[in-house]
Design an enzyme around this catalytic site. Structure first.
Site, short mmCIF file in Angstrom:
data_model
loop_
_atom_site.label_atom_id
_atom_site.label_comp_id
_atom_site.label_asym_id
_atom_site.label_seq_id
_atom_site.Cartn_x
_atom_site.Cartn_y
_atom_site.Cartn_z
CB SER A 143 1.04 36.63 11.71
OG SER A 143 1.03 35.84 10.54
CE1 TYR A 156 2.52 32.01 14.53
CE2 TYR A 156 1.39 32.34 12.43
CZ TYR A 156 2.40 32.67 13.31
OH TYR A 156 3.30 33.66 12.99
P1 NDP Z 1 12.50 32.82 13.82
O1 NDP Z 1 12.19 31.40 14.17
O2 NDP Z 1 13.64 33.09 12.91
O3 NDP Z 1 12.67 33.68 15.13
C1 NDP Z 1 11.88 33.46 16.26
C2 NDP Z 1 12.56 34.15 17.43
O4 NDP Z 1 11.73 33.95 18.60
C3 NDP Z 1 13.94 33.57 17.74
O5 NDP Z 1 14.83 34.62 17.96
C4 NDP Z 1 13.71 32.77 19.01
O6 NDP Z 1 14.87 32.86 19.84
C5 NDP Z 1 12.57 33.56 19.66
N1 NDP Z 1 11.85 32.76 20.64
C6 NDP Z 1 11.11 31.65 20.46
N2 NDP Z 1 10.66 31.19 21.64
C7 NDP Z 1 11.15 32.03 22.60
C8 NDP Z 1 11.06 32.10 24.01
N3 NDP Z 1 10.36 31.18 24.72
N4 NDP Z 1 11.71 33.08 24.66
C9 NDP Z 1 12.42 34.01 23.98
N5 NDP Z 1 12.54 34.01 22.64
C10 NDP Z 1 11.91 33.03 21.96
O7 NDP Z 1 11.13 33.38 13.19
P2 NDP Z 1 10.72 34.83 12.65
O8 NDP Z 1 11.84 35.77 12.74
O9 NDP Z 1 10.04 34.60 11.38
O10 NDP Z 1 9.58 35.20 13.72
C11 NDP Z 1 9.55 36.42 14.44
C12 NDP Z 1 8.09 36.82 14.65
O11 NDP Z 1 7.49 37.09 13.39
C13 NDP Z 1 7.23 35.74 15.31
O12 NDP Z 1 6.38 36.35 16.25
C14 NDP Z 1 6.42 35.20 14.14
O13 NDP Z 1 5.21 34.62 14.57
C15 NDP Z 1 6.24 36.43 13.32
N6 NDP Z 1 5.89 36.19 11.92
C16 NDP Z 1 6.76 35.55 11.09
C17 NDP Z 1 6.40 35.28 9.78
C18 NDP Z 1 7.29 34.52 8.84
O14 NDP Z 1 6.80 34.12 7.76
N7 NDP Z 1 8.55 34.28 9.15
C19 NDP Z 1 5.10 35.74 9.23
C20 NDP Z 1 4.29 36.43 10.20
C21 NDP Z 1 4.68 36.65 11.48
P3 NDP Z 1 15.49 31.68 20.74
O15 NDP Z 1 15.15 30.38 20.06
O16 NDP Z 1 16.97 31.97 20.74
O17 NDP Z 1 14.88 31.85 22.08
#
Ligand code: NDP
Length: 246
Positions: A143, A156
């Protein structure tokens, strides 16, 4: 640019946001995709959509990235089904922003488990296979908060700095192994990520925010860029920020 036909990609956190967009983008380039997350119904819907739209093979493997055996199983099943694993996207993550003084210790623990241990378990599961193959590509999603610390992002950010440290170490250690490493650092992207924040002071702060975020697809394109370069090109770091409104 190289094609991804006959390549296999595993994407964690593929049930929403950036992971979902990455899976679709890789499939659009011809990769077979293995979709991992906890919400398997959402993964099944995506698998059907991807298969009918791009004609590639898909698999859904319900996986909690904090469980080491589940990550091992994810890779094992993929290798059994497809014969190799070419791309592993460590994307699953949670961003439970809070102020330290409000002591959300359970959320700190959850972020360490998902964002750091989850990525380590992904490396543990995928890297030995890739080293055996003498080829592969690991993408770690960090990030902009892995480059700077913002008010309420302290824990975070600590987890996302850790992801970057892993990427930087891997890139050096693996430089003559055939395994490439890309660290992707998105700025604000419009996804479900902020829905899980519980700290009232952070939620109040967010109400006043006037930034126009990126779309998940904007990040997915950068992943596709990295994995479609010729095999001697190692794209180690990608930072994508939204422009501020003028
Ligand atoms: P979302 O919340 O839309 O997606 C997060 C994903 O992580 C979901 O598919 C969720 O799936 C999965 N997840 C969470 N916990 C678990 C777990 N224990 N096991 C398996 N899967 C898990 O957020 P984003 O798409 O934005 O985030 C994706 C990545 O991008 C993250 O690493 C985030 O930190 C990073 N990021 C995002 C930013 C933003 O502004 N959106 C900025 C910078 C980085 P499920 O709940 O079905 O398990």
């Amino acid at each position: 640019m190289t094609t991804l036909s006959n390549k296999t990609a595993i994407v964690t956190g593929a049930s929403s946001g950036i992971g979902k967009a990455i899976a679709k983008n890789l499939a659009d380039e011809g990769a077979n995709v293995v979709l991992a997350a906890r919400r398997s119904e959402k993964l099944k819907e995506l698998a059907e959509e991807v298969h009918s739209e791009y004609g590639v093979q898909t698999n859904v493997i319900e996986t909690d990235v904090t469980k080491r055996e589940e990550m091992e199983n994810l890779v094992q099943q993929t290798v059994e089904q497809f014969g190799s694993i070419d791309i592993f996207v460590n994307n699953a993550g949670v961003m439970l922003l809070s102020f330290l003084k409000n002591d959300h210790v359970d959320e700190w623990e959850q972020m360490v488990d998902v964002n750091i241990k989850g990525v380590l378990f992904g490396i543990h599961a995928a890297l030995p296979e890739m080293l055996k193959q003498e080829t592969g590509h690991i993408i770690n999603v960090s990030s902009v908060a892995g480059h700077e610390v913002f008010p309420s992002s302290t824990v975070y950010s600590a987890t996302k700095y850790a992801v970057r440290a892993l990427s930087m170490g891997m890139e050096k250690e693996l430089s003559n192994s055939g395994v490439r490493v890309t660290n992707v650092s998105p700025g604000a992207v419009d996804t479900e990520l902020t829905d899980h924040i519980t700290d009232g002071e952070v939620l109040d702060m967010f109400k006043d925010r006037k930034m126009e975020p990126l779309e998940a697809e904007d990040i997915a394109r950068s992943v596709t860029y990295a994995v479609t370069q010729p095999s001697y090109v190692n794209v180690n770091e990608v930072i994508v920020r939204p422009m501020h409104k003028r």
